[in-house]
Enzyme design. Structure first.
Site, short mmCIF file in Angstrom:
data_model
loop_
_atom_site.label_atom_id
_atom_site.label_comp_id
_atom_site.label_asym_id
_atom_site.label_seq_id
_atom_site.Cartn_x
_atom_site.Cartn_y
_atom_site.Cartn_z
CG ASP A 442 -1.92 1.11 1.25
OD1 ASP A 442 -1.74 2.08 0.50
OD2 ASP A 442 -2.89 1.01 2.04
CG HIS A 443 3.23 3.99 -3.16
ND1 HIS A 443 4.26 4.24 -2.28
CD2 HIS A 443 3.74 4.28 -4.39
CE1 HIS A 443 5.32 4.65 -2.93
NE2 HIS A 443 5.04 4.68 -4.23
NE ARG A 444 -4.16 3.81 1.48
CZ ARG A 444 -5.31 3.35 1.98
NH1 ARG A 444 -6.35 4.17 2.09
NH2 ARG A 444 -5.41 2.10 2.36
CB VAL A 446 4.66 0.57 2.15
CG1 VAL A 446 6.01 -0.09 1.84
CG2 VAL A 446 4.00 -0.11 3.35
#
Length: 472
Positions: A442-444, A446
């Site tokens: 999850d790029h939010r 990580v």
């Protein structure tokens, strides 16, 4: 604690409990008893399937089965009575047995008695309100005899008073208002049946549907086994070019979860190909180790341990995103999920506190998790609270994939097939055991650097398993 109604000193009703975390319905897969059978407190009477798992339900009292309210294959709302038990058989003539449930006949509305909140044997129970609802598919419309029995069991008159009609702006919750708008229904023309004059979804659907004739009454027969309801199976005809399969149960839950995850968390997937020859040698050695006797040793065990070590070295990856609070929740424990393909569909049970387990303990937990999933006995609790997941697509001969995050988790590791491939080793091309790993995150919460470090650490451990010692 039980989900039951003490309707009289003789007859008790057992309701469909909430066997998961806020689930609203379950399908009756199989009845283990029939009317006339003797049951004891704690005896399993049926198996039901929720959106998460198949669960066996025990009855909470002794007695003789008086009536099964629904046939196999019926989807039942949480809180609806599914079985009535005579807890004092032989104390007098019992009311006439309600007719067994025949094939479903459409009916505009069916009355349900108001009941208060009840304790439960399995799950959390429900709070009920006085409602009218459309007859569910697969549920028969009771005849006069069944209505009389129902009235006696519920301790009420057969004809309850109609719901009050309120003046002014119709009362309805926002989702119900939206449904009415989508269907082109004026709420002012809908008769409310909910508690306090609130318009329910069933009221809107009833207003939108054309009136249908009621089912003819049938005489009450003698006690007979409840017949199975018509199954909602794949609809097809010979020579047809298409087949329609009803979406329900685990498949419905998977679809909702995957769509929610894919369109909520911004996914990033990174890949690495790694030489795992030394890991395969370690697996072979551990199979001969006396300390590992009685447990299953395979590459997945070492991969799971490698991921746990990588998380210990990069703890920020073990977190979740709280949208409502606008916070990142960092987890100081690892509940390691293992994606498992079952006859009912994909499920992701997890090993609680996997970070605290030794290698033999982890192997035992993995073996139990897999066997329980294959047998269809995984409980909803076993699938709740996961933090990171491993999906082993290599068992299908697949090199890798771009896995979708399990909802509420920050990362998922896909493991590809381990194959003998040409590989440059010590300056020479040699045949080596090679696999490809893929990490979606999850790029939010990580960043690319953090995700790359986690994946690189897992690959480094699988290339040199001794790092399990030096890094641990």
């Amino acid at each position: 604690m039980t989900t039951m109604t003490d309707t009289s000193a003789r007859f008790r009703e057992f309701k469909m409990p909430d066997v998961g975390e806020g689930l609203t319905e379950a399908e009756i897969l199989k009845w283990y008893v029939q009317p006339g059978d003797t049951v004891t407190d704690g005896q399993v009477v049926c198996e039901v399937e929720t959106a998460k798992a198949a669960v066996e339900l025990p009855v909470p009292f002794d007695g003789v089965v008086h009536e099964l309210r629904f046939p196999e294959g019926t989807t039942v709302d949480v809180g609806e009575v599914i079985i009535a038990v005579d807890v004092a058989p032989g104390s007098g003539d019992a009311p006439a047995q309600a007719e067994p449930v025949p094939e479903a006949v459409p009916e505009p509305e069916v009355e349900e008695a108001p009941k208060g909140r009840q304790p439960v044997l399995v799950g959390y129970g429900v709070a009920e309100s006085s409602t009218k609802r459309r007859a569910r598919k697969g549920v028969a419309v009771p005849g006069p005899a069944a209505a009389a029995v129902q009235a006696e069991l519920n301790g009420r008159a057969a004809e309850p008073a109609p719901a009050p009609v309120l003046e002014g702006r119709p009362l309805a919750k926002p989702p119900v208002r939206k449904l009415a708008k989508d269907l082109g229904i004026d709420l002012a023309t809908v008769t409310p049946t909910g508690e306090g004059g609130i318009i329910t979804r069933e009221d809107v659907h009833a207003a939108a549907a054309p009136a249908q004739p009621a089912a003819p009454a049938q005489p009450a027969p003698a006690v007979e086994p409840v017949p199975a309801a018509p199954e909602e199976t794949a609809v097809s005809v010979q020579g047809a070019r298409e087949t329609r399969v009803p979406v329900k149960g685990v498949r419905k839950a998977i679809a909702q979860a995957m769509v929610g995850s894919a369109f909520t968390a911004p996914h990033v997937t990174e890949f690495v190909t790694v030489d795992v020859t030394r890991t395969m040698k370690l697996v072979a050695e551990l199979k001969e180790d006396k300390e590992m006797a009685g447990v299953r040793v395979n590459p997945l065990l070492i991969i799971a341990k490698a991921l746990l070590v990588a998380i210990r070295r990069n703890p920020d990856v073990n977190a979740s995103w709280d949208e409502a609070a606008q916070e990142i929740v960092q987890k100081h424990y690892v509940n390691l999920g293992i994606a498992a393909a079952t006859p009912r569909g994909l499920i992701v049970p997890n090993i609680k506190d996997a970070h605290e387990k030794t290698l033999p303990q982890l192997a035992e937990a993995l073996g139990e998790l897999v066997s329980t999933a294959r047998e269809g006995r995984t409980s909803p609790a076993a699938m709740a609270g996961g933090t990171v997941t491993i999906t082993n697509v290599g068992v299908f001969g697949v090199d890798t994939g771009t896995p979708i995050l399990n909802p509420g988790e920050s990362a998922i590791l896909a493991v590809g097939a381990i194959k003998l491939q040409p590989w440059v080793h010590k300056g020479k091309v040699k045949p080596r055991q090679v696999t490809t790993l893929a990490l979606s995150f999850d790029h939010r919460l990580v960043d690319g650097e953090l995700g790359s470090k986690v994946l690189a650490d897992v690959a480094a451990i699988l290339e040199q398993p001794k790092r399990l010692i030096t890094w641990a």
